[in-house]
Scaffold this motif. Structure first.
Motif: not given
Length: 443
Positions: A163-176, A198-210
């Motif tokens: 569910l990368l689309t739930e934690v990142l606004s742009d899947v094909m951004g730098v982090t995605g 990336n530091g500009h991502v609002k979601a935390s590492e814990e949420d991204i890991a989930k």
């Protein structure tokens, strides 16, 4: 009957009409120019040259043809290069008598209408601007194709419950992109993948890991791999297209100007060209269209690539707005307005200006205040069209007069609007025998 004949005079006595087809073209010249005034020519280049030679032999200088698909473009370019004045007309404007439809009759009908000056040619940018328009439309097509494969990437991730689309606004951004490419390289640990955040991502590492705990099925991983490779392929083609566009814009540059620092904060739009398009656009037309609130680099590029910097083909700003399809309709019968709706149009410049108008909703400028006032008076669709109309008139004024746009600000606009309202109320009160008195004077 004689009176009707005297009403119409030959305006283009040396006119020809061409009915365009995929495999052949039917050409009609005035009956007194040849024993066989209607001829059929195949669409091969050799036959197109023979067509032009025949028109020259018949002393033709003006040609009218229908805009059928893209089949007209090779013949249009060839005739224009040979010195003919070519009118590209809308097929809907030259309908023949009902029940009598054939290629021979169509080309003769075109020839007759053109002879009496009853046809007007469609707008087409001249010279290198036509080449720039072709490249710009190719770039749009590449962006659409790339966007399709972004959807394929998202689908492959969802099928694995990633569910990368739930934690990142742009899947094909730098982090995605870092996370997706790490997945394709074999990484499956959610915490390790989340460390690419990336530091500009609002979601935390814990949420991204989930969000990165999925099924990792082989068929979906293969689908993800193919989609990413296709995305990269179109990214390469976009880069090559941008290089061609940059070269074309440099060839069209006529002014040695450098734009001032942009007044708006924020970076360049995501799909904007990677080179300094703003400077080249200003060197092409002599003014900075991006100074108009709501118009960014991509919108200015769209406008100039579609119409060019020469506005002489449009008699006035009203004609320009009418060509865009942004003017109110004039459907009137018996003195009663039946409809004032704008005509339906697929004009690319009009669509870009409507998008620019929507971007004014939060602008603290005079145009932003104007758009919000319109939204309060009418439905949003009409407000967007009216604001796009205003943007079109501003662009026309800048390109024809060479003057820079200066924003007076939201406060100035609201004050001028208040003055107009007070003036109208005062006039209305006088007509009814009353007098307006400010509340401050009554106290």
């Amino acid at each position: 009957m004689s009176k009707f004949k005297n009403t119409f005079e030959l305006k283009f006595p040396n006119a020809a009409g061409i009915d365009i087809g995929a495999s052949s073209h039917f050409v009609a010249v005035p009956p007194d120019r040849d024993d066989q005034p209607v001829r059929e020519f195949p669409s091969f280049t050799e036959d197109l040259n023979a067509l032009a030679d025949w028109l020259t032999a018949c002393e033709i200088d003006t040609v009218a043809m229908e805009s059928t698909g893209v089949y007209w473009i090779p013949l249009f370019d060839l005739l224009e290069a040979r010195g003919f004045t070519v009118y590209l007309v809308n097929a809907r404007h030259v309908k023949n008598v009902p029940g009598r439809k054939s290629d021979v009759l169509d080309c003769q009908w075109l020839q007759q209408l053109m002879s009496f000056g009853l046809l007007s040619g469609a707008f087409r940018p001249q010279g290198d601007y036509a080449a720039l328009r072709t490249l710009a439309r190719l770039r749009e097509m590449l962006l659409r194709c790339q966007a399709t494969h972004i959807q394929h990437i998202q689908k492959a991730l969802l099928l694995m419950n990633i569910l990368l689309t739930e934690v990142l606004s742009d899947v094909m951004g730098v982090t995605g992109q870092l996370i997706i490419r790490a997945i394709l390289a074999g990484e499956r640990d959610g915490e390790t993948l989340a460390s690419y955040r990336n530091g500009h991502v609002k979601a935390s590492e814990e949420d991204i890991a989930k969000a990165l705990q999925g099924s990792w099925r082989d068929e979906h991983l293969f689908s993800l791999k193919v989609a990413v490779e296709l995305y990269d392929f179109y990214a390469e083609q976009l880069m090559a297209c941008d290089q061609q566009i940059q070269q074309q814009m440099e060839d069209l540059a006529r002014y040695d100007l450098k734009p001032e620092k942009p007044k708006r904060r924020g970076g360049k739009p995501k799909n904007a060209p990677k080179f300094d398009a703003r400077a080249l656009l200003m060197q092409m037309c002599g003014v900075d269209l991006t100074r108009i609130d709501g118009i960014d680099v991509t919108t200015a590029f769209k406008v100039l690539s579609e119409i060019g910097a020469d506005m002489s083909k449009f008699k006035s700003a009203k004609h320009f707005a009418s060509w865009l399809g942004l003017c109110p309709g004039t459907k009137i019968s018996g003195g009663k307005v039946l409809s004032a709706a704008t005509k339906r149009t697929s004009n690319k410049v009009a669509q870009a200006l409507k998008m620019a108008a929507v971007n004014l909703r939060n602008s603290q400028s005079a145009l932003g205040a104007y758009y919000r006032r319109l939204c309060g008076r009418m439905d949003k669709g009409k407000a967007v069209t009216a604001c796009a109309h205003k943007l079109a008139r501003l662009i026309y004024a800048m390109l024809t007069k060479g003057e820079e746009y200066v924003d007076q600000g939201q406060t100035y606009y609201e004050e001028k609007y208040r003055e107009r309202v007070i003036k109208n109320l005062t006039k209305r009160a006088e007509e009814l025998g009353f007098q307006l008195t400010p509340a401050s004077e009554m106290a």
